[in-house]
Design an enzyme around this catalytic site. Structure first.
Site, PDB file in Angstrom:
ATOM      1  N   GLY A  49      72.314  88.189 -37.808  1.00 12.98           N
ATOM      2  CA  GLY A  49      72.933  89.346 -37.405  1.00 12.98           C
ATOM      3  C   GLY A  49      72.522  89.390 -35.532  1.00 12.98           C
ATOM      4  O   GLY A  49      72.220  88.606 -35.232  1.00 12.98           O
ATOM      5  N   GLN A  54      72.736  93.158 -27.416  1.00  6.93           N
ATOM      6  CA  GLN A  54      72.154  91.860 -27.336  1.00  6.93           C
ATOM      7  C   GLN A  54      73.587  91.156 -26.186  1.00  6.93           C
ATOM      8  O   GLN A  54      73.859  90.340 -26.152  1.00  6.93           O
ATOM      9  CB  GLN A  54      72.727  90.779 -28.557  1.00  6.93           C
ATOM     10  CG  GLN A  54      70.566  90.803 -29.081  1.00  6.93           C
ATOM     11  CD  GLN A  54      70.924  89.876 -30.049  1.00  6.93           C
ATOM     12  OE1 GLN A  54      71.152  90.362 -31.254  1.00  6.93           O
ATOM     13  NE2 GLN A  54      70.598  88.699 -29.419  1.00  6.93           N
ATOM     14  N   CYS A 102      66.682  83.615 -32.996  1.00  4.25           N
ATOM     15  CA  CYS A 102      68.097  84.840 -32.402  1.00  4.25           C
ATOM     16  C   CYS A 102      68.392  84.638 -31.047  1.00  4.25           C
ATOM     17  O   CYS A 102      67.741  83.366 -30.436  1.00  4.25           O
ATOM     18  CB  CYS A 102      66.257  85.582 -31.401  1.00  4.25           C
ATOM     19  SG  CYS A 102      67.128  87.336 -30.606  1.00  4.25           S
ATOM     20  N   LEU A 103      69.960  85.058 -31.135  1.00  2.57           N
ATOM     21  CA  LEU A 103      70.317  84.469 -30.151  1.00  2.57           C
ATOM     22  C   LEU A 103      70.590  84.639 -28.856  1.00  2.57           C
ATOM     23  O   LEU A 103      70.399  83.866 -28.581  1.00  2.57           O
ATOM     24  CB  LEU A 103      71.723  84.826 -30.433  1.00  2.57           C
ATOM     25  CG  LEU A 103      72.599  84.580 -31.725  1.00  2.57           C
ATOM     26  CD1 LEU A 103      73.698  85.737 -32.498  1.00  2.57           C
ATOM     27  CD2 LEU A 103      72.944  83.901 -31.875  1.00  2.57           C
ATOM     28  N   HIS A 144      63.867  93.244 -37.463  1.00  2.00           N
ATOM     29  CA  HIS A 144      64.458  91.909 -36.491  1.00  2.00           C
ATOM     30  C   HIS A 144      65.347  93.230 -35.697  1.00  2.00           C
ATOM     31  O   HIS A 144      66.005  93.378 -34.427  1.00  2.00           O
ATOM     32  CB  HIS A 144      65.130  90.798 -36.563  1.00  2.00           C
ATOM     33  CG  HIS A 144      65.136  90.045 -35.441  1.00  2.00           C
ATOM     34  ND1 HIS A 144      64.883  88.601 -35.346  1.00  2.00           N
ATOM     35  CD2 HIS A 144      66.067  89.934 -34.801  1.00  2.00           C
ATOM     36  CE1 HIS A 144      65.037  88.361 -34.183  1.00  2.00           C
ATOM     37  NE2 HIS A 144      66.072  88.985 -33.533  1.00  2.00           N
ATOM     38  N   GLU A 145      66.108  93.358 -35.747  1.00  2.30           N
ATOM     39  CA  GLU A 145      67.951  93.977 -35.178  1.00  2.30           C
ATOM     40  C   GLU A 145      67.351  95.605 -34.798  1.00  2.30           C
ATOM     41  O   GLU A 145      67.597  95.817 -34.131  1.00  2.30           O
ATOM     42  CB  GLU A 145      69.157  93.923 -36.355  1.00  2.30           C
ATOM     43  CG  GLU A 145      69.650  92.990 -36.828  1.00  2.30           C
ATOM     44  CD  GLU A 145      69.604  92.034 -35.707  1.00  2.30           C
ATOM     45  OE1 GLU A 145      70.189  92.094 -34.342  1.00  2.30           O
ATOM     46  OE2 GLU A 145      69.621  91.079 -36.216  1.00  2.30           O
ATOM     47  N   HIS A 148      65.703  95.553 -31.629  1.00  2.00           N
ATOM     48  CA  HIS A 148      66.214  95.096 -30.197  1.00  2.00           C
ATOM     49  C   HIS A 148      67.424  96.266 -29.639  1.00  2.00           C
ATOM     50  O   HIS A 148      66.970  96.490 -28.812  1.00  2.00           O
ATOM     51  CB  HIS A 148      67.619  94.657 -30.171  1.00  2.00           C
ATOM     52  CG  HIS A 148      67.305  92.796 -30.373  1.00  2.00           C
ATOM     53  ND1 HIS A 148      67.046  91.954 -29.564  1.00  2.00           N
ATOM     54  CD2 HIS A 148      68.037  91.464 -31.828  1.00  2.00           C
ATOM     55  CE1 HIS A 148      66.761  90.349 -29.582  1.00  2.00           C
ATOM     56  NE2 HIS A 148      67.713  90.796 -31.119  1.00  2.00           N
TER      57      HIS A 148
HETATM   58 ZN    ZN Z   1      67.562  88.786 -32.229  1.00  2.25          ZN
END
Ligand code: ZN
Length: 177
Positions: A49, A54, A102-103, A144-145, A148
């Site tokens: 995701g 991000q 997480c990226l 999670h997303e 953000h």
């Molecule tokens: Zn993330």
């Protein structure tokens, strides 16, 4: 407009801490070409995701694209799903801890409690209203997303710093169990 060479922002970048703005015009060229690029980008990064903040776009957009991989062999396979202006309309009372990464926080894994089921409403890439329910791993990705978009990252929800690991150690642990 935005820079077509999308780059991941890393923890510490203030954009990751902003509340993202609702998308007003989904059909605009800006939004449609951004969505196309973001879908390509998350695929290239092998992510489950990604949220628009991000990559420096502070708008209420994310993509879920769960698929099994060596780290998460039991992740369900799904078509990449664009989520715009999401709301979580119901949370299950039950929550469970699970490992997340997480990226924007490369090399780190942590145990994060998430509601096991959620009901959600959002707009699709075409602007259709989607109402659905997610449970398990997909509910985890969605939460999670969604965080953000609220300026939160998964580490904010960790209950015990002993439940944060570097990925190399985490891989050793999961390969032993
Ligand atoms: Zn993330």
């Amino acid at each position: 407009m935005y820079d077509k060479n999308l780059q991941i922002l890393l923890l510490g970048n203030p954009t990751l801490r902003k509340i993202a703005q609702p998308v007003v015009d989904i059909a605009s060229n800006h939004t449609q070409s951004f969505l196309k690029d973001l879908l390509q980008f998350v695929n290239d990064q092998n992510g489950m995701g990604i949220a628009a903040p991000q990559v420096g776009i502070s708008e209420r957009i994310f993509i879920m694209c769960s698929k099994p991989n060596s780290r998460y062999p039991y992740a369900p396979e799904m078509e990449p799903t664009v989520v715009i202006n999401p709301e979580i309309t119901w949370f299950s009372p039950e929550a469970k801890k699970g490992w997340e990464g997480c990226l924007s926080v490369p090399g780190v894994r942590a145990l994060v409690p998430r509601h096991t089921s959620i009901k959600v409403r959002f707009l699709s890439q075409l602007g259709d209203v989607i109402e659905t329910e997610y449970s398990g791993f997909l509910a985890r990705i969605f939460q999670h997303e969604f965080d953000h978009l609220q300026g939160k990252v998964f580490l904010d929800r960790v209950e015990n710093s002993l439940e944060i690991m570097m990925e190399q150690e985490w891989l050793k642990m999961i390969n032993q169990s």
